[in-house]
Every structure is written in C-alpha cells, then in structure tokens.
Design an enzyme around this catalytic site. Structure first.
Site, PDB file in Angstrom:
ATOM      1  N   GLU A  45       1.445  -0.318  -4.916  1.00 21.28           N
ATOM      2  CA  GLU A  45       0.412   0.682  -5.205  1.00 21.28           C
ATOM      3  C   GLU A  45       1.114   2.020  -5.414  1.00 21.28           C
ATOM      4  OE1 GLU A  45      -3.572   2.910  -3.489  1.00 21.28           O
ATOM      5  OE2 GLU A  45      -1.865   2.553  -2.194  1.00 21.28           O
ATOM      6  N   ASP A  63       0.821  -1.199   0.000  1.00 18.90           N
ATOM      7  CA  ASP A  63       0.000   0.000   0.000  1.00 18.90           C
ATOM      8  C   ASP A  63       0.866   1.265   0.000  1.00 18.90           C
ATOM      9  OD1 ASP A  63      -2.776   1.037   0.508  1.00 18.90           O
ATOM     10  OD2 ASP A  63      -1.819   1.865   2.286  1.00 18.90           O
TER      11      ASP A  63
HETATM   12  C1  GLC Z   1      -4.486   3.051  -0.153  1.00 17.69           C
HETATM   13  C2  GLC Z   1      -5.736   2.203  -0.024  1.00 17.69           C
HETATM   14  C3  GLC Z   1      -6.863   3.036   0.518  1.00 17.69           C
HETATM   15  C4  GLC Z   1      -6.451   3.613   1.852  1.00 17.69           C
HETATM   16  C5  GLC Z   1      -5.131   4.386   1.724  1.00 17.69           C
HETATM   17  C6  GLC Z   1      -4.588   4.760   3.060  1.00 17.69           C
HETATM   18  O1  GLC Z   1      -4.601   4.023  -1.105  1.00 17.69           O
HETATM   19  O2  GLC Z   1      -6.053   1.630  -1.268  1.00 17.69           O
HETATM   20  O3  GLC Z   1      -8.040   2.295   0.644  1.00 17.69           O
HETATM   21  O4  GLC Z   1      -7.447   4.459   2.333  1.00 17.69           O
HETATM   22  O5  GLC Z   1      -4.143   3.594   1.101  1.00 17.69           O
HETATM   23  O6  GLC Z   1      -4.134   3.627   3.745  1.00 17.69           O
END
Ligand code: GLC
Length: 541
Positions: A245, A203
C-alpha cells in the site's frame, strides 16, 4: 488459469472482503471466518481468484483492526486460528487464494509491547517505538488523518516524552531501527505463512523509518528494510503475493518494485483511481492520459494493482489542488461525504446509480494495466451510509437477500445497520434478487470477469493508450503474444464517433469479445461508434 504458476497474480482478479460485514455464522451480529467459508462458492462463481481479508487480529477496533493488539491471533468476533486454517484449506480446495493483512508500521496503544514501552524509559521495549523529548522534530512530515490529528507526536505523561504516529494517536509507530523488533516481524510473517496464507497486503509501507531532514516517506532505509523482509519471505515461501500500500505519485511508487525481484512484486496504482471518476464526470480523457504518461514502465516480473473503491475513503491525496476541488464538487456535494483528504462513498452512489457508468468504470478497471480488485458489495451495486462515522459508511453488511437482516445474520442487533434506503436498500439490492435476474449487475460482472480471463492480454499484456482526436473516447490497447484486445470507452453522455489509426493491424478483423461479432476491419482510419457511456472490447486478429 494455472493456479500453480509463480506469477498467477498477473491473470488474477482479486476481491477485497471485510469479514465483519460478510456473513455471521454464529448469530452474534458480527461476520466471521466460518461465515466467509459459507460464501466461498459465491466467490468462486463470481470468478475471482484471490480474497484479500481486512485485518483479523485481536484489536480494540479503534481503526477497525488496523490497530493490532496481538499479531499472532484472531479477533474473537471472527473466530479462532483453527477457523482461519479451515478457511485457507476450504479456499484452496476451490482454487482460491487467501491474502492477509500485514500492518507493520504501527500497533494499537493497547498492544502489550506499547504498554511496556511507555511504562519507563529503560524498559526493554522502550526502543520498539519512536520516542522523543521534543514534538518539534520532523516538522516537515505531513499529517495523514487531517480530520482527527493535529500532530504526528503525542505526549505521554508517564515518562514525559512524545511518541511518533503517522495515523491515529492511538496507533504508535514501531521503530524499525530496532533489530529485536525486526526479528519479531519475521516471526509474525512466518506464523501466517505457516497457516497457509498465499500473501499479504502490506499496509502503509512508505512510513516505516524516520530520518532527520527528510519527510519520512519513501526513504532509503525503508526500501532497504523491505528488501530484507522480501529476502526472508523468499527463503520460506518463494512466490508469496506481496502487495504494497504505497499511496504516492508513480515516480515515488516505482522504487518499491526494486529490481523486480528484491522488493514488492505488486503495488497499488493509487493516482489513476480518482482520475477514472474525473474523466467520466468531465466526459474527456485528459486526466487519464496525463497520469498514464507519468507512469513509467515497471519490471517485467512486477504488476500494478488497480481498484475503483476500497474500505477507505476515495483518496484524493495524489491529485492536484484543482483536481481535488473538482472531485469534491462533483462527487461530495454534502460535507459529510468527505473525510480527511477524500470521499467516503461507494461506487454505485458516486456514479448516481447509473448502470452505464458503473459498467464503464468496471470496464476500465478490467482493461487497465495490472490486476483488478473488486470491493465487496460493488459487484451488486451496494450503497453507503454516510450517517455512520469515519469510513464505516462503506463497511455495512453485505446484502444477500431481502429477509430482515438481509441474510447476513440471524442476530437481533448487528455491528452496523443494513442499508435500507429506497435506492440501495437490501430489499432491492441483494444477491438473491440479482441471481434471479439475468440482466442484473451481478450476472454482468461474472461475464465481465469471465471474458477478461479469456484474454491473456488483459493482465499480462503490454499496455498502450491510443491517440484519438475525439477526447471523449478512451482506447486502451493490451497485447500479449497473439492476443490483442482494444477496449474503447465513451466517457460522455453523447454518441461518439472515433477514428483510430490501426494500420499496424491492417486488414485484421475487430471482433466484439462478448458476442464474437465482427464489428470492423483494422485500417489507418478505423471508424467506430459508441453510445453514451458505452464501452466495447475488441479482439484483434
Ligand atoms: C491503511 C488502511 C487504513 C488504516 C491505515 C492505518 O491506510 O487502509 O484503513 O486506517 O492504514 O492503519
């Protein structure tokens, strides 16, 4: 497909699964891990290879588990570590992989580390988070959750200092300059690998480090750290699936692949996603041509991961001002459909529940370069509930059948209401009904996945967009060794004729990948015709 290949993920189809929404095995109104086990055969039948599970760890759930309060356990709603182990084993028995979520950038403010850190300036955990006596530092760093946050700093009364957070103010960022924290993160990773996970979706990795004078995204220190972590993971479990991500432009994303072997093997292609919707809305291919031309080649060992929707808003961060305005105008006519910089709706409602468009976008998903992800429920065309707050609009219970709680749960009250409206309600849209109907979206998705898997070019191939004078037609060419697949997409609501220069395949036949029927012969002017929003996959050879 051999599951034992180190780069198995190149041929794979992924499924993003929200455990809370999937199947409640113990009747408490929340989906759980044993519930997911009940549904593994369904997933196997769908044809997916790996399941990415949204956060499972204990958490106050102010960001649905992305606010972690304990990195070593399972949230009580979901079960216990033993259930997780069982899920991994049951998945593996069926040849399915399990991908867990690894949230490294921040914790919940209820995590014991943060409780200690904020308690005094000389607490041993003080330096595990990012503190400052001023909230003016890093003024050039953008705010991500624009709807709820006005600063990346929050004042903490106990010690009179500010802590840094890129997301919600209840999610303090960890300080990766601290060697003890880095050692702890390795322990966390090992803990989950020892439980048998096949990989992690990592993430928010662009934001791990902060440095004065930068915008604190994609900086060298962050890349160096990810390399350190990768080399540790390679020591314990080489070939681990690591999906970053990185919601950035392609030129800023590519460096996360490193040299192909020392950083992330897989990254989402964020900027292509909104442009798929835009192209269909405009009936022309220009925006896809533009972003793919801006996407450099990637190392041979690495892979893009593509998606149509996920658990978050349909993000509009990596588009131009004009593109954003167009997308809002077309896809978010009501203010409550918007959130932050994006749109909180699902695939089927976004496309006006037009099956032709749903299929067209899924065809693009399956023939773009990389590994596709299906978001749970989109395989049956589930709807959303924009009356729920935040991104919960797209996190409602999976619709299994037409019984009162749609087969999701036997509880009296559920974590969220089941969708019950006329178009997308569970009485109409559910797995059981679609199983019984050979013409359903579910059967069609199974077929699509099956045919994709018959072609190594889809997933492993060299990708090219062919030129065409007709701007409504988008031809993707994928080739891997002897396997060549040409996927044509009619983005418009009119019949379209297209002439393609296929002289390099001269005299070879073009056969429909689904029916086997020969539709044309390759030539310098290969003429083909498509119905409104139709797509065709042609095997050349
Ligand atoms: C990422 C996740 C999202 C979350 C964010 C903060 O972007 O996909 O759902 O709110 O991280 O952790």
């Amino acid at each position: 497909m051999s599951q034992d290949k180190k780069d198995w993920y190149k041929d794979a189809v992924l499924y993003e699964l929200y455990v809370r929404a999937y199947r409640d095995s113990n009747g408490d109104g929340h989906g759980d891990l044993l519930g997911v086990i009940e549904k593994l055969d369904y997933l196997k039948d769908l044809g997916v290879d790996a399941i990415w599970l949204l956060p499972l760890m204990p958490s106050p759930l102010k960001d649905d588990g992305y606010d972690v309060a304990d990195f070593y356990n399972i949230h009580k709603d979901y079960g216990q570590l033993a259930d997780f182990k069982l899920l991994v084993d049951e998945a593996h028995k069926r040849g399915l992989k399990i991908i867990a979520e690894l949230v490294l950038n921040h914790t919940s403010d209820e995590h014991p580390w943060f409780i200690e850190s904020r308690s005094s300036k000389d607490n041993p955990k003080r330096d595990w988070y990012v503190w400052s006596d001023s909230d003016k530092k890093h003024a050039d760093t953008r705010i991500i959750f624009t709807d709820s946050e006005t600063s990346n700093w929050t004042y903490d009364e106990t010690t009179g200092e500010y802590y840094w957070h890129r997301f919600f103010s209840h999610q303090p960022d960890l300080n990766y300059d601290n060697p003890e924290l880095r050692a702890e993160v390795k322990k966390i990773v090992k803990h989950w690998l020892d439980l048998g996970v096949d990989g992690f979706r990592m993430d928010a990795i662009p934001y791990l480090f902060e440095r004065e004078g930068t915008n604190n995204e994609n900086i060298k220190e962050t890349h160096d750290y990810l390399k350190e972590l990768r080399s540790y993971i390679d020591e314990i479990k080489p070939g681990t699936f690591l999906l970053g991500e990185v919601n950035q432009w392609p030129e800023d994303t590519i460096p996360y692949f490193g040299n192909g072997h020392d950083e992330m093997p897989l990254l989402f292609h964020f900027p292509i996603m909104p442009r798929l919707y835009k192209a269909v809305a405009e009936g022309k291919r220009g925006s896809i041509d533009w972003i793919m031309a801006r996407t450099p080649a990637i190392p041979e060992s690495c892979q893009w991961v593509v998606f149509l929707r996920n658990h978050d808003e349909l993000t509009l961060e990596m588009v131009t001002e004009e593109e954003r305005a167009f997308m809002y105008d077309h896809y978010a006519p009501e203010p409550r459909m918007k959130i932050n910089v994006g749109i909180r709706r699902r695939l089927a409602p976004l496309l006006g529940n037009d099956t032709r468009k749903i299929k067209l976008l899924n065809s693009m998903l399956m023939t773009l370069p990389g590994t596709p992800i299906i978001y749970y429920g989109d395989e049956i065309g589930m709807g959303d509930n924009i009356w729920l707050p935040d991104r919960n609009s797209v996190r409602t219970p999976m619709q299994w059948n037409d019984s009162p709680n749609t087969g999701f749960s036997e509880a009296d009250s559920l974590y969220a209401p089941v969708i019950a409206d006329d178009d997308f309600g569970f009485k109409k849209v559910n797995v059981a009904a679609q199983e019984a109907d050979p013409d359903s979206l579910l059967h069609w998705m199974r077929q699509l996945i099956k045919v994709r898997k018959e072609h190594s070019a889809l997933g492993r191939g060299q990708f090219e967009i062919l030129l065409s004078e007709n701007q409504a037609v988008l031809p993707f060419l994928n080739s891997h060794e002897q396997d060549v697949v040409l996927a044509l997409h009619n983005l418009s609501d009119k019949r379209q004729k297209v002439n393609l220069d296929l002289s390099r395949f001269a005299a070879q036949s073009l056969s429909d990948c689904f029916s086997g029927e020969q539709l044309a012969t390759a030539s310098q002017q290969t003429g083909l015709e498509l119905k409104p929003y139709e797509f065709i996959w042609l095997s050349i050879g």
